[in-house]
Scaffold this motif. Sequence first.
Motif, PDB file in Angstrom:
ATOM      1  N   ILE A 147       0.825  -1.026   0.007  1.00  0.00           N
ATOM      2  CA  ILE A 147      -0.368   0.088   0.040  1.00  0.00           C
ATOM      3  C   ILE A 147       0.783   0.832   0.202  1.00  0.00           C
ATOM      4  CG2 ILE A 147      -1.891  -0.899   0.511  1.00  0.00           C
ATOM      5  CD1 ILE A 147      -1.708  -0.273   3.523  1.00  0.00           C
ATOM      6  N   LEU A 148       1.421   1.508  -1.229  1.00  0.00           N
ATOM      7  CA  LEU A 148       2.468   2.688  -1.580  1.00  0.00           C
ATOM      8  C   LEU A 148       1.566   4.144  -0.798  1.00  0.00           C
ATOM      9  CD1 LEU A 148       4.134   1.562  -4.675  1.00  0.00           C
ATOM     10  CD2 LEU A 148       3.928   0.136  -1.792  1.00  0.00           C
ATOM     11  N   ARG A 149       0.637   4.272  -1.254  1.00  0.00           N
ATOM     12  CA  ARG A 149       0.145   5.897  -0.862  1.00  0.00           C
ATOM     13  C   ARG A 149      -0.075   5.820   0.212  1.00  0.00           C
ATOM     14  NH1 ARG A 149      -5.308   6.376  -3.378  1.00  0.00           N
ATOM     15  NH2 ARG A 149      -5.072   4.506  -3.272  1.00  0.00           N
ATOM     16  N   GLN A 150      -0.512   4.931   0.925  1.00  0.00           N
ATOM     17  CA  GLN A 150      -0.288   4.912   2.470  1.00  0.00           C
ATOM     18  C   GLN A 150       0.318   5.074   2.805  1.00  0.00           C
ATOM     19  OE1 GLN A 150      -3.640   2.370   4.126  1.00  0.00           O
ATOM     20  NE2 GLN A 150      -3.573   3.163   6.467  1.00  0.00           N
ATOM     21  N   CYS A 151       1.564   4.224   3.081  1.00  0.00           N
ATOM     22  CA  CYS A 151       2.569   4.276   3.290  1.00  0.00           C
ATOM     23  C   CYS A 151       3.677   5.101   3.133  1.00  0.00           C
ATOM     24  CB  CYS A 151       3.702   2.929   3.485  1.00  0.00           C
ATOM     25  SG  CYS A 151       3.157   1.691   3.613  1.00  0.00           S
ATOM     26  N   ILE A 152       3.420   5.941   1.802  1.00  0.00           N
ATOM     27  CA  ILE A 152       4.261   7.349   2.353  1.00  0.00           C
ATOM     28  C   ILE A 152       3.099   8.350   3.191  1.00  0.00           C
ATOM     29  CG2 ILE A 152       4.448   9.388   0.685  1.00  0.00           C
ATOM     30  CD1 ILE A 152       4.897   7.411  -1.477  1.00  0.00           C
ATOM     31  N   ALA A 153       1.867   8.287   3.511  1.00  0.00           N
ATOM     32  CA  ALA A 153       1.767   9.438   4.198  1.00  0.00           C
ATOM     33  C   ALA A 153       1.316   9.295   5.836  1.00  0.00           C
ATOM     34  CB  ALA A 153      -0.176   8.815   3.946  1.00  0.00           C
ATOM     35  N   MET A 154       1.616   7.449   5.973  1.00  0.00           N
ATOM     36  CA  MET A 154       2.426   7.261   7.129  1.00  0.00           C
ATOM     37  C   MET A 154       3.777   7.904   7.907  1.00  0.00           C
ATOM     38  SD  MET A 154       2.400   3.310   8.984  1.00  0.00           S
ATOM     39  CE  MET A 154       0.460   3.240   8.363  1.00  0.00           C
ATOM     40  N   ILE A 155       4.421   7.765   6.820  1.00  0.00           N
ATOM     41  CA  ILE A 155       6.020   8.674   7.252  1.00  0.00           C
ATOM     42  C   ILE A 155       5.846   9.453   6.739  1.00  0.00           C
ATOM     43  CG2 ILE A 155       8.512   8.840   5.999  1.00  0.00           C
ATOM     44  CD1 ILE A 155       7.564   5.886   6.700  1.00  0.00           C
ATOM     45  N   VAL A 156       4.992  10.551   6.524  1.00  0.00           N
ATOM     46  CA  VAL A 156       4.700  12.540   6.574  1.00  0.00           C
ATOM     47  C   VAL A 156       4.289  12.450   8.484  1.00  0.00           C
ATOM     48  CG1 VAL A 156       3.962  13.959   6.313  1.00  0.00           C
ATOM     49  CG2 VAL A 156       4.505  12.690   4.306  1.00  0.00           C
ATOM     50  N   LEU A 157       3.179  11.234   9.013  1.00  0.00           N
ATOM     51  CA  LEU A 157       3.093  11.304   9.878  1.00  0.00           C
ATOM     52  C   LEU A 157       3.541  10.798  10.792  1.00  0.00           C
ATOM     53  CD1 LEU A 157      -1.171   9.545   9.258  1.00  0.00           C
ATOM     54  CD2 LEU A 157       0.072  12.353   8.841  1.00  0.00           C
ATOM     55  N   LEU A 158       4.239  10.124  11.240  1.00  0.00           N
ATOM     56  CA  LEU A 158       5.669  10.169  11.895  1.00  0.00           C
ATOM     57  C   LEU A 158       6.489  10.583  12.099  1.00  0.00           C
ATOM     58  CD1 LEU A 158       6.680   5.854  10.605  1.00  0.00           C
ATOM     59  CD2 LEU A 158       4.661   6.724  12.960  1.00  0.00           C
ATOM     60  N   TYR A 159       6.757  11.585  10.744  1.00  0.00           N
ATOM     61  CA  TYR A 159       7.545  12.845  10.667  1.00  0.00           C
ATOM     62  C   TYR A 159       6.828  14.191  11.378  1.00  0.00           C
ATOM     63  CZ  TYR A 159      10.828  16.928   9.888  1.00  0.00           C
ATOM     64  OH  TYR A 159      11.254  17.862  10.133  1.00  0.00           O
ATOM     65  N   SER A 160       5.345  14.105  12.061  1.00  0.00           N
ATOM     66  CA  SER A 160       5.266  14.964  12.304  1.00  0.00           C
ATOM     67  C   SER A 160       4.556  15.171  13.855  1.00  0.00           C
ATOM     68  CB  SER A 160       3.567  14.723  11.351  1.00  0.00           C
ATOM     69  OG  SER A 160       2.652  14.280  12.377  1.00  0.00           O
ATOM     70  N   TYR A 161       5.039  12.978  14.132  1.00  0.00           N
ATOM     71  CA  TYR A 161       5.067  12.974  15.877  1.00  0.00           C
ATOM     72  C   TYR A 161       5.683  13.906  16.684  1.00  0.00           C
ATOM     73  CZ  TYR A 161       5.164  10.340  19.657  1.00  0.00           C
ATOM     74  OH  TYR A 161       5.449   9.790  21.673  1.00  0.00           O
ATOM     75  N   SER A 162       7.332  14.224  16.290  1.00  0.00           N
ATOM     76  CA  SER A 162       8.112  15.094  16.804  1.00  0.00           C
ATOM     77  C   SER A 162       7.380  16.904  17.159  1.00  0.00           C
ATOM     78  CB  SER A 162       8.865  15.747  15.977  1.00  0.00           C
ATOM     79  OG  SER A 162       8.836  16.094  14.921  1.00  0.00           O
ATOM     80  N   PHE A 163       6.576  16.704  16.248  1.00  0.00           N
ATOM     81  CA  PHE A 163       5.610  18.200  16.569  1.00  0.00           C
ATOM     82  C   PHE A 163       5.228  17.986  17.461  1.00  0.00           C
ATOM     83  CE2 PHE A 163       7.113  19.080  12.112  1.00  0.00           C
ATOM     84  CZ  PHE A 163       7.768  19.950  12.061  1.00  0.00           C
ATOM     85  N   ILE A 164       4.132  16.603  17.665  1.00  0.00           N
ATOM     86  CA  ILE A 164       3.082  16.888  19.093  1.00  0.00           C
ATOM     87  C   ILE A 164       3.811  16.873  20.108  1.00  0.00           C
ATOM     88  CG2 ILE A 164       1.375  15.085  19.829  1.00  0.00           C
ATOM     89  CD1 ILE A 164       0.970  14.306  17.580  1.00  0.00           C
ATOM     90  N   LYS A 165       4.711  16.256  19.779  1.00  0.00           N
ATOM     91  CA  LYS A 165       5.835  15.999  21.688  1.00  0.00           C
ATOM     92  C   LYS A 165       6.089  17.731  22.222  1.00  0.00           C
ATOM     93  CE  LYS A 165       8.828  13.231  22.415  1.00  0.00           C
ATOM     94  NZ  LYS A 165       9.767  12.517  22.777  1.00  0.00           N
ATOM     95  N   ARG A 166       6.447  18.740  21.024  1.00  0.00           N
ATOM     96  CA  ARG A 166       6.869  19.800  20.712  1.00  0.00           C
ATOM     97  C   ARG A 166       5.563  20.913  21.286  1.00  0.00           C
ATOM     98  NH1 ARG A 166      11.654  20.079  16.682  1.00  0.00           N
ATOM     99  NH2 ARG A 166      10.352  18.965  15.785  1.00  0.00           N
ATOM    100  N   LYS A 167       4.514  19.351  21.251  1.00  0.00           N
ATOM    101  CA  LYS A 167       3.166  21.641  20.848  1.00  0.00           C
ATOM    102  C   LYS A 167       3.517  22.046  19.808  1.00  0.00           C
ATOM    103  CE  LYS A 167       2.295  20.356  26.117  1.00  0.00           C
ATOM    104  NZ  LYS A 167       2.715  20.622  27.530  1.00  0.00           N
ATOM    105  N   LYS A 168       3.736  21.742  18.277  1.00  0.00           N
ATOM    106  CA  LYS A 168       3.484  22.491  17.698  1.00  0.00           C
ATOM    107  C   LYS A 168       3.296  23.275  16.796  1.00  0.00           C
ATOM    108  CE  LYS A 168       8.478  24.318  18.046  1.00  0.00           C
ATOM    109  NZ  LYS A 168      10.092  24.676  16.983  1.00  0.00           N
ATOM    110  N   ILE A 169       1.509  22.671  16.721  1.00  0.00           N
ATOM    111  CA  ILE A 169      -0.047  22.671  16.457  1.00  0.00           C
ATOM    112  C   ILE A 169      -0.118  23.235  15.340  1.00  0.00           C
ATOM    113  CG2 ILE A 169      -1.254  24.441  16.696  1.00  0.00           C
ATOM    114  CD1 ILE A 169      -3.734  22.977  17.014  1.00  0.00           C
ATOM    115  N   LEU A 170       1.351  24.238  14.647  1.00  0.00           N
ATOM    116  CA  LEU A 170       0.796  24.579  12.854  1.00  0.00           C
ATOM    117  C   LEU A 170       1.564  23.968  11.984  1.00  0.00           C
ATOM    118  CD1 LEU A 170       0.020  26.387  11.126  1.00  0.00           C
ATOM    119  CD2 LEU A 170       2.067  28.102  11.303  1.00  0.00           C
ATOM    120  N   PRO A 171       2.985  23.276  11.883  1.00  0.00           N
ATOM    121  CA  PRO A 171       3.645  22.667  11.490  1.00  0.00           C
ATOM    122  C   PRO A 171       2.684  21.301  11.422  1.00  0.00           C
ATOM    123  CG  PRO A 171       5.448  23.125  13.569  1.00  0.00           C
ATOM    124  CD  PRO A 171       3.775  23.727  13.320  1.00  0.00           C
ATOM    125  N   PHE A 172       2.191  20.704  12.934  1.00  0.00           N
ATOM    126  CA  PHE A 172       1.981  19.476  12.847  1.00  0.00           C
ATOM    127  C   PHE A 172       0.280  19.021  11.690  1.00  0.00           C
ATOM    128  CE2 PHE A 172      -2.164  17.618  14.463  1.00  0.00           C
ATOM    129  CZ  PHE A 172      -1.546  15.833  14.707  1.00  0.00           C
TER     130      PHE A 172
END
Length: 373
Positions: free
Chosen positions: A141-166
């Motif tokens: 499932i290439l499309r979903q996996c690319i989306a997942m990689i982007v979301l895994l990258y966004s996890y750091s913004f959740i931890k740092r409470k940066k909602i805009l880049p998230f």
Amino acid sequence: MSLYYGLMGYFLIAALILYYGKQHGKKDSIYLFCTMSVLFVLAALRAHTIGNDTQTYVWLFENISRMSIQDLNTNSRYELGYLYYNKAVSIINGNPQVLLAITSLILIVGYARFIRKYSMNVWLSVYLFLVMGYFGSAVNILRQCIAMIVLLYSYSFIKRKKILPFLICVILATTFHKTAIVFVLAYPISKMRINYKTIGAFTAGTIVVYIVFTRALNVLFSYLPIYQYYLGGKYMEGGIRTASVVSFGITLCIFLVGLCSGAYKRESKLVNENGIATIKENNENQIMTIFLMFSLSVTVISFKFNLLDRMSEYFSVFSIVYLPNILRNFKNKNLSVLLTAVVIVAFTIYFTTIQLYRPDWNYIYPYEFFWQH
């Protein structure tokens, strides 16, 4: 299965040599390179028959390579981000194998970065990445996996409470797979704490949504007619599929182990790769426990609408670092070692069973290189 047994043996032997032999300051990076690079080669050089959807993606790429930029905007079946990504690759090289290689590089490096950054037990996370089926998804499932990689990258913004880049990351992920929009809920639920009230609220909410879901969905589709083709389709069959049940069972077991270990507590013992333990304020396990609980809720609801089981994967994927982390944090080291061995054996049996009796879930067995087909 000899290829995959060889991979499993290689991963475990490499871990024994690197982690239990002479200490090395960069052993995590070395282990990731030695193991994930092998998976990259297998993903990049696979035949087009490996992965349920690979042939479809190859067909789409070949069509896009002949289309103009303007024509891409008229394709309503696939997300624009993925279409433009294909077009960019086709300009570089029109060979579909190049698309598979570049996509594999993005996915494998993305997962490796996530494991390196958040796992306290890198070798076990890599092993779970293979045997829990995430490598299989990466060649399917290439499309979903690319989306997942982007979301895994966004996890750091959740931890740092940066909602805009998230939010930017979530929007970007939806241009590859629309289901990624569900991850926008990750930000508010990450602020919750695990306790009896939270667990009770999630359980009650899941039951209520499950009961009213079909009626609510019909009302929603009446206002959004573009999605009415789902009505009466395979996603509305409501059958409890084996894959969803298995996914629910695995996530539930990991979630319960986390609760029993006390991993959801904000104050945690962290052990770095040199074996030095420190106690500090840490909400990592708290957030991931919430994510797994949310994944369980979505999976239950997916029994009514099968498309939702893909949405649960955006949250359950955290288990490949969550489970190794909680096993590492057990105060009783003998128990930690024993449970680690149980996890390895259990998921090895699970992986073998799936490949032998449910190969249609991903079609990665038997494996073939592209020049063999």
